[in-house]
Design a protein around this motif. Structure first.
Motif, PDB file in Angstrom:
ATOM      1  N   VAL A   1      -9.785   4.926  -2.140  1.00  0.00           N
ATOM      2  CA  VAL A   1      -9.021   5.574  -3.240  1.00  0.00           C
ATOM      3  C   VAL A   1      -9.340   6.950  -3.427  1.00  0.00           C
ATOM      4  O   VAL A   1     -10.652   7.324  -3.767  1.00  0.00           O
ATOM      5  CB  VAL A   1      -9.382   4.567  -4.558  1.00  0.00           C
ATOM      6  N   LYS A   2      -8.402   7.699  -3.829  1.00  0.00           N
ATOM      7  CA  LYS A   2      -8.710   9.061  -4.104  1.00  0.00           C
ATOM      8  C   LYS A   2      -8.834   9.152  -5.667  1.00  0.00           C
ATOM      9  O   LYS A   2      -8.102   8.954  -6.553  1.00  0.00           O
ATOM     10  CB  LYS A   2      -7.415  10.024  -3.588  1.00  0.00           C
ATOM     11  N   ASP A   3     -10.016   9.683  -6.221  1.00  0.00           N
ATOM     12  CA  ASP A   3     -10.240   9.364  -7.708  1.00  0.00           C
ATOM     13  C   ASP A   3     -11.526  10.443  -7.831  1.00  0.00           C
ATOM     14  O   ASP A   3     -12.558  10.517  -7.584  1.00  0.00           O
ATOM     15  CB  ASP A   3     -10.450   8.191  -7.996  1.00  0.00           C
TER      16      ASP A   3
ATOM     17  N   GLU B   1     -11.922  11.886 -10.998  1.00  0.00           N
ATOM     18  CA  GLU B   1     -11.822  11.969 -12.487  1.00  0.00           C
ATOM     19  C   GLU B   1     -13.383  11.042 -12.909  1.00  0.00           C
ATOM     20  O   GLU B   1     -14.047  10.930 -13.639  1.00  0.00           O
ATOM     21  CB  GLU B   1     -10.564  11.417 -13.129  1.00  0.00           C
ATOM     22  N   SER B   2     -13.295   9.462 -12.113  1.00  0.00           N
ATOM     23  CA  SER B   2     -13.867   8.432 -12.653  1.00  0.00           C
ATOM     24  C   SER B   2     -15.336   9.191 -12.002  1.00  0.00           C
ATOM     25  O   SER B   2     -15.697   9.585 -11.365  1.00  0.00           O
ATOM     26  CB  SER B   2     -13.581   7.288 -11.977  1.00  0.00           C
TER      27      SER B   2
ATOM     28  N   LYS C   1      -6.643   8.863 -15.324  1.00  0.00           N
ATOM     29  CA  LYS C   1      -7.378   7.734 -14.913  1.00  0.00           C
ATOM     30  C   LYS C   1      -8.583   7.110 -15.982  1.00  0.00           C
ATOM     31  O   LYS C   1      -8.505   5.719 -15.992  1.00  0.00           O
ATOM     32  CB  LYS C   1      -8.180   8.109 -13.781  1.00  0.00           C
ATOM     33  N   ILE C   2      -9.046   7.965 -16.626  1.00  0.00           N
ATOM     34  CA  ILE C   2     -10.066   7.502 -17.669  1.00  0.00           C
ATOM     35  C   ILE C   2      -9.870   8.238 -18.722  1.00  0.00           C
ATOM     36  O   ILE C   2      -9.442   9.437 -18.853  1.00  0.00           O
ATOM     37  CB  ILE C   2     -11.597   7.525 -17.018  1.00  0.00           C
TER      38      ILE C   2
ATOM     39  N   MET D   1      -4.130   2.948   1.737  1.00  0.00           N
ATOM     40  CA  MET D   1      -3.034   2.081   2.330  1.00  0.00           C
ATOM     41  C   MET D   1      -3.784   0.898   3.280  1.00  0.00           C
ATOM     42  O   MET D   1      -3.707  -0.199   3.206  1.00  0.00           O
ATOM     43  CB  MET D   1      -2.225   2.851   3.181  1.00  0.00           C
TER      44      MET D   1
ATOM     45  N   GLN E   1     -16.544   4.635 -17.192  1.00  0.00           N
ATOM     46  CA  GLN E   1     -15.795   5.740 -16.715  1.00  0.00           C
ATOM     47  C   GLN E   1     -15.439   5.512 -15.366  1.00  0.00           C
ATOM     48  O   GLN E   1     -15.489   6.199 -14.477  1.00  0.00           O
ATOM     49  CB  GLN E   1     -16.563   6.832 -16.855  1.00  0.00           C
TER      50      GLN E   1
ATOM     51  N   GLY F   1       0.812  -1.341   0.171  1.00  0.00           N
ATOM     52  CA  GLY F   1       0.063   0.033   0.045  1.00  0.00           C
ATOM     53  C   GLY F   1       0.799   1.289   0.086  1.00  0.00           C
ATOM     54  O   GLY F   1       0.396   2.370  -0.058  1.00  0.00           O
ATOM     55  N   LYS F   2       2.338   1.188   0.086  1.00  0.00           N
ATOM     56  CA  LYS F   2       2.897   2.248   0.011  1.00  0.00           C
ATOM     57  C   LYS F   2       3.600   2.297  -1.288  1.00  0.00           C
ATOM     58  O   LYS F   2       3.716   1.594  -1.943  1.00  0.00           O
ATOM     59  CB  LYS F   2       4.157   2.421   1.028  1.00  0.00           C
ATOM     60  N   TYR F   3       3.959   3.847  -1.578  1.00  0.00           N
ATOM     61  CA  TYR F   3       4.479   3.833  -2.988  1.00  0.00           C
ATOM     62  C   TYR F   3       5.806   3.906  -2.852  1.00  0.00           C
ATOM     63  O   TYR F   3       6.659   4.277  -2.154  1.00  0.00           O
ATOM     64  CB  TYR F   3       4.092   5.209  -3.584  1.00  0.00           C
TER      65      TYR F   3
ATOM     66  N   ALA G   1       2.783   7.201   1.070  1.00  0.00           N
ATOM     67  CA  ALA G   1       1.826   6.329   1.467  1.00  0.00           C
ATOM     68  C   ALA G   1       0.592   6.594   0.386  1.00  0.00           C
ATOM     69  O   ALA G   1       0.172   7.758  -0.092  1.00  0.00           O
ATOM     70  CB  ALA G   1       1.317   6.443   2.742  1.00  0.00           C
ATOM     71  N   SER G   2       0.247   5.403  -0.294  1.00  0.00           N
ATOM     72  CA  SER G   2      -0.814   5.521  -0.957  1.00  0.00           C
ATOM     73  C   SER G   2      -2.122   5.822  -0.355  1.00  0.00           C
ATOM     74  O   SER G   2      -2.265   5.335   0.922  1.00  0.00           O
ATOM     75  CB  SER G   2      -1.081   4.261  -1.949  1.00  0.00           C
ATOM     76  N   PRO G   3      -3.174   6.570  -0.897  1.00  0.00           N
ATOM     77  CA  PRO G   3      -4.095   6.934   0.045  1.00  0.00           C
ATOM     78  C   PRO G   3      -5.032   5.689   0.380  1.00  0.00           C
ATOM     79  O   PRO G   3      -5.611   5.783   1.624  1.00  0.00           O
ATOM     80  CB  PRO G   3      -5.301   7.814  -0.994  1.00  0.00           C
TER      81      PRO G   3
END
Lengths: 651, 186
Positions: free
Chosen positions: B43-45, B47-48, A510-511, B36, A572, A38-40, B32-34
């Motif tokens: 999930v931060k999004d 756009e969708s 993202k899309i 996590m 979408q 979960g970490k980048y 850290a990804s949101p």
């Protein structure tokens, strides 16, 4: 049992030994490369695939593989080079070329610093340069290089992404001459070129601005000047003997070959003055339109060539020992490091001295009419006894250089000013290029150095005669380089660049918005789904959404028809692609991103009913996402019909 | 032997605690990804298109339903790929239940009952209102079935709830209904 117990106790004992028991790997190595679930990762690492023709994307420090970007080779997994929309990307003056050999990476820069917009790659075999858009991680442009026998010293980039370059590895008879000549007339008939490809600062679109016509040597690698040397470009070259056979021996006769110094600002002046000659050639220029979701290929017919015989003060040769390979400029732009593959020293040239030698005309004669600068007059100094077989140099943020040594399989750290060797570490095995995050730019981010190795032998579990090639991650934050991770790579990890993740991730798309889809075969909703016959072509305008296709029952196709499935993914939602495949297709699958349209061509080879289905696990009802297409005999009177959800039984 | 083995393993964990449990030194450097530790719902999004949970959250008429979904720990499941058809009772629909019913269901001890009721409002696949026909029955996520009545262009479920609006979502569709569906008693 007691054996097991003893073993466990022994393991316990070893596992708890204090630091220092292991020789090569420090005890904290695992912690340094561990990126928790979960970490980048901190950096993206864009790694060329060499003979795979692709580019792969890893995280640093974890070494995790995120994506393989298809560039010069077809990729059935993504339908790249198989869908009607992407086939034109691989068009060349030789027709459709489905493979190439991607050696080098260049990330776009602004003011000499990574800007995270595009990454370029070279095609070494059928000379090409590709541009990948880092918003979508997709190849959006490929341009072929005329007057080139193989594009190796490419796609290195100037400090504001004004140009990427393409220098030919193989000299050849020029495209507008009669190439039907005896090979042993090399010295008379073979020439080399370096091309400057202009990058549009807004769109990134490429366009060959000019080529410089040069003696028939082999151009190997190159780097742009930066800072004080901005406006210049440096190309290493070998085979100044101009041999056309057994180069292994015949191109290694002279003590020194050259680094070519190009004053490209001067070249621009000549272009502006109309001094170049337009030459009739043929090369493909392929662009992917991300609104139309399709590529077009046009054949260009002309290139502008500058000949230094007529145009003075534009190019100079600088002697460099023994078949130079790497040719790297340091972050200040003052120093140019040449790495002769067969040399016992590493020469470091000074840009200031180069300028003075040119001003004073401190020449050592000429080579094929081009002035040769006197070696001693341009030399900052030599790194003595660095190791065997120096190849490539990258730089950190503390004035140090890291040079890979192929023959002695090691990396040597040295100081650019003092030329003193500071540290050396073994690599496993036969290292080629290196990458320090930001290493070729004005602002190296430092912290890590990654070595890309040609041979792995015993480093990983064996997989038969062919083994994965590898990358090795070193911690360079301290005085000593420390190996902290091995990871296998896709194809040959030839060269790579690494960039702070944030510079790229913040722009990631993202899309694709369905309302902006301009594909001529789009169906922007189920109401637009249909099947149309045009002569012997059947066009299926199909939509996909969790978890069905519209239409999913199709009849009226006849043997001999060519069926085009134009599939629009109506989703979408980020990370919800749909796939499409039909039984017996002599083709690949489609992989269609949210909001995108892609087309699969299918020529049915027999009469019958053929299943088709979604190939990308999309939802709980993915396995239900299927349909049938019926193929009837030629001349059949079964009409074109299509439906989804029609459960009316046959009367 | 098993006991000894376990004991040895335990000792190993204990004895190595100092050296193996240390946090990675480069920890701060990692972003850290949101999502996590929270799952897909986090999930931060922007756009969708919104999923069924986000559609419900954005509706002022569905605050009770959203609270119930959270209490039943169904947020991540309903943010998943689906596809889902969700029958979404409005706040008014919940208020038509006998007094105290909602409050009772929100108690931790009643979580299983709440989950059962909410899962009776969800089926997997995206079914538009026009799909439902008179006399049709449909299996719901909790394992029970609902029946449909269609008259005057209106769709009723179990003869109690009427679909008053339908809202497409990225992972399915929401049919807003005016009564809560109660699973058949066991």
């Amino acid at each position: 049992m007691s054996t097991i117990l003893m073993t466990l106790i022994l393991i316990t004992f070893i596992a708890c030994k204090p630091r220092g028991i292991q020789q090569a790997i420090s005890a904290d190595a695992a912690g340094k490369v561990y990126v928790a679930p979960g970490k980048y990762d901190e950096f993206y690492n864009f790694v060329s695939g060499g003979f795979s023709g692709q580019m792969s994307v890893y995280g640093i420090p974890s070494g995790r593989l995120f994506r393989v970007i298809p560039v010069f080779s077809v990729d059935p997994e993504k339908g790249y080079g198989y869908s009607e929309e992407t086939k034109p990307m691989l068009n060349t003056s030789h027709g459709f070329v489905p493979w190439d050999d991607l050696h080098h990476i260049a990330l776009s820069v602004t003011n000499g610093i990574h800007d995270g917009r595009w990454v370029f790659g070279n095609g070494n075999n059928t000379p090409r340069v590709a541009r990948i858009d880092l918003k979508t991680f997709r190849t959006v442009e490929i341009i072929e290089i005329p007057n080139s026998g193989g594009n190796h010293s490419s796609p290195f980039i100037t400090e504001n992404s004004e140009y990427v370059v393409a220098g030919t590895r193989f000299s050849i008879p020029m495209d507008d001459t009669n190439g039907d000549v005896p090979i042993n007339t090399y010295k008379q008939n073979f020439r080399g070129t370096v091309s400057f490809i202009k990058i549009d600062p807004a769109s990134g679109n490429m366009n060959i601005a000019f080529q410089i016509l040069l003696p028939g040597v082999n151009f190997d690698l190159s780097r742009a000047g930066k800072g004080k040397s901005h406006g210049w470009f440096f190309f290493s070259c070998y085979n100044s003997e101009r041999a056309n056979t057994l180069l292994e021996v015949n191109s290694s006769q002279k003590d020194k070959d050259f680094i070519l110094c190009v004053n490209w600002k001067k070249a621009e002046e000549y272009v502006a003055q109309g001094k170049g000659k337009k030459q009739v050639v043929k090369y493909a220029h392929n662009m992917y339109d991300e609104k139309k979701h399709m590529a077009t290929s046009i054949m260009e017919k002309e290139v502008l060539v500058l000949d230094p015989k007529d145009l003075a003060d534009m190019v100079y040769f600088m002697p460099c020992p023994k078949s130079p390979h790497g040719c790297d400029t340091d972050p200040t732009g003052e120093f140019i490091v040449g790495s002769g593959k067969l040399a016992a020293i590493i020469p470091v040239f000074s840009f200031t001295k180069i300028q003075k030698a040119i001003a004073d005309k401190t020449y050592d004669g000429d080579y094929e009419g081009i002035p040769v600068l006197k070696y001693e007059s341009v030399l900052h100094g030599e790194v003595l006894k660095p190791g065997l077989g120096p190849l490539h140099t990258e730089f950190d943020d503390n004035g140090n250089a890291y040079t890979s040594m192929f023959v002695s399989s090691e990396v040597v750290k040295w100081n650019i000013q003092s030329l003193q060797v500071l540290d050396r570490v073994p690599t496993y095995y036969s290292v080629g290029h290196l990458s320090v995050p930001g290493g070729p730019t004005k602002k190296p981010w430092g912290k890590y150095m990654i070595a890309y190795n040609k041979i792995t032998k015993d480093r990983f579990l064996p997989t038969g005669p062919e083994l994965a090639q590898s990358a090795q991650l070193y911690d360079i934050s301290g005085d000593k380089m420390k190996l902290i991770l091995d990871f296998p790579t896709i194809g040959e990890p030839h060269y790579a660049e690494a960039i702070p993740a944030e510079l790229v991730s913040k722009n990631s798309v993202k899309i694709y918005k369905i309302e902006e889809n301009q594909n001529p075969w789009v169906a922007k909703g189920d109401d637009f789904a249909r099947v149309e016959r045009k002569g012997n072509e059947v066009h299926v305008y199909m939509t996909s959404i969790r978890s069905h296709f519209v239409p999913d029952n199709i009849e009226g196709v006849r043997l001999g028809d060519v069926v085009y499935f134009h599939v629009t993914n109506l989703e979408q939602d980020w990370d919800v692609p749909h796939g499409f495949a039909v039984k017996g297709a002599n083709n690949a699958e489609l992989l269609i991103m949210p909001g995108e349209t892609q087309t699969l061509m299918w020529k049915p080879d027999r009469v019958g009913v053929f299943p088709m289905y979604c190939t990308d696990f999309c939802s709980a009802l993915h396995q239900e996402m299927q349909g049938y297409i019926r193929v009837s005999v030629p001349g059949s009177n079964v009409p074109i019909s299509f439906s989804t959800g029609n459960t009316t039984p046959v009367q | 032997m098993k006991v000894i083995y376990v004991f040895v393993c335990f000792m190993w964990i204990l004895s190595c605690k100092n050296s193996t449990v240390q946090s990675p030194s480069s920890d701060q450097a990692m972003e850290a990804s949101p999502a996590m530790s929270e799952g897909q719902a986090a999930v931060k999004d922007d756009e969708s298109m919104k999923d069924v949970v986000k559609v419900a959250i954005s509706s002022p008429d569905h605050t009770t339903l959203v609270t119930a979904i959270k209490q039943a720990e169904l947020v991540n499941s309903l943010s998943n790929a689906g596809p889902f058809t969700v029958f979404a009772p409005t706040n008014d629909a919940f208020s038509k239940l006998p007094p105290g019913t909602v409050e009772e269901l929100m108690k931790p001890a009643k979580k299983a009952d709440l989950q059962n009721i909410l899962q009776y409002h969800v089926t997997t696949s995206t079914l538009k209102a026009g799909f439902f026909k008179e006399g049709m029955t449909l299996g719901m996520v909790n394992g029970d079935h609902v029946s449909f009545q269609v008259a005057d262009g209106k769709v009723r479920i179990n003869n109690t709830a009427t679909i008053i609006a339908s809202i497409p979502a990225s992972n399915g569709i929401i049919h807003v209904i005016d009564a809560v569906l109660l699973p058949p008693g066991k």
